[in-house]
Design a protein around this motif. Sequence first.
Motif: not given
Length: 174
Positions: A34, A38, A150, A154-155, A157, A163-165, A167-168
């Motif tokens: 991911t 990105q 964003e 994340d969902q 991933s 785990v997507g990030d 949105q930080h």
Amino acid sequence: SKTTKTQLIIWWSFRGSMIFAMIAGAMRPTYKLTDTLQVLANFIGMFAWEIFQFMPKKSFLRLLPSYIQNFSVVLIFGASFCGYFLNFYYDLVWWDWMLHTLGGAGLTVLGYEAAVGLTKKSGKEAPLSVILLCAAGFSFMFGTIWELFEFTFDQISLLGGTVGDAQHWSLALA
């Protein structure tokens, strides 16, 4: 013909750093697919103005000035290379806020140029107040679409087991 040699050099300098981030990021011990996806998506976004130039001659998107890409390349670089690759999102607590502010301003300028392009294409004049309202609406619409992207990234991933990030939102993921 609508761009200068200096602009091309600047654009490709930023793009080169993104290629470096994809390669170097893939060599990190904490590598996740991911991460590369990105950076790759952001890298492709650095070609938006050129993509617009491939559209039919009647498209108003071809009327957007090349300076739009000057701004977007720097913003994408700040988000992807500095924010993700150099970890500014977590090392500088104000980084994400600054990029969202600049992104909103940039989208407003892009919306303004798009509205001006539409008036040029149609050959009709529009009051400045209407063009400014279009610019603000454009910024709001694409800002909302970006936040939805964003969240969705994340969902998706999470479904893929990583785990997507985008949105930080989690310092634990840094």
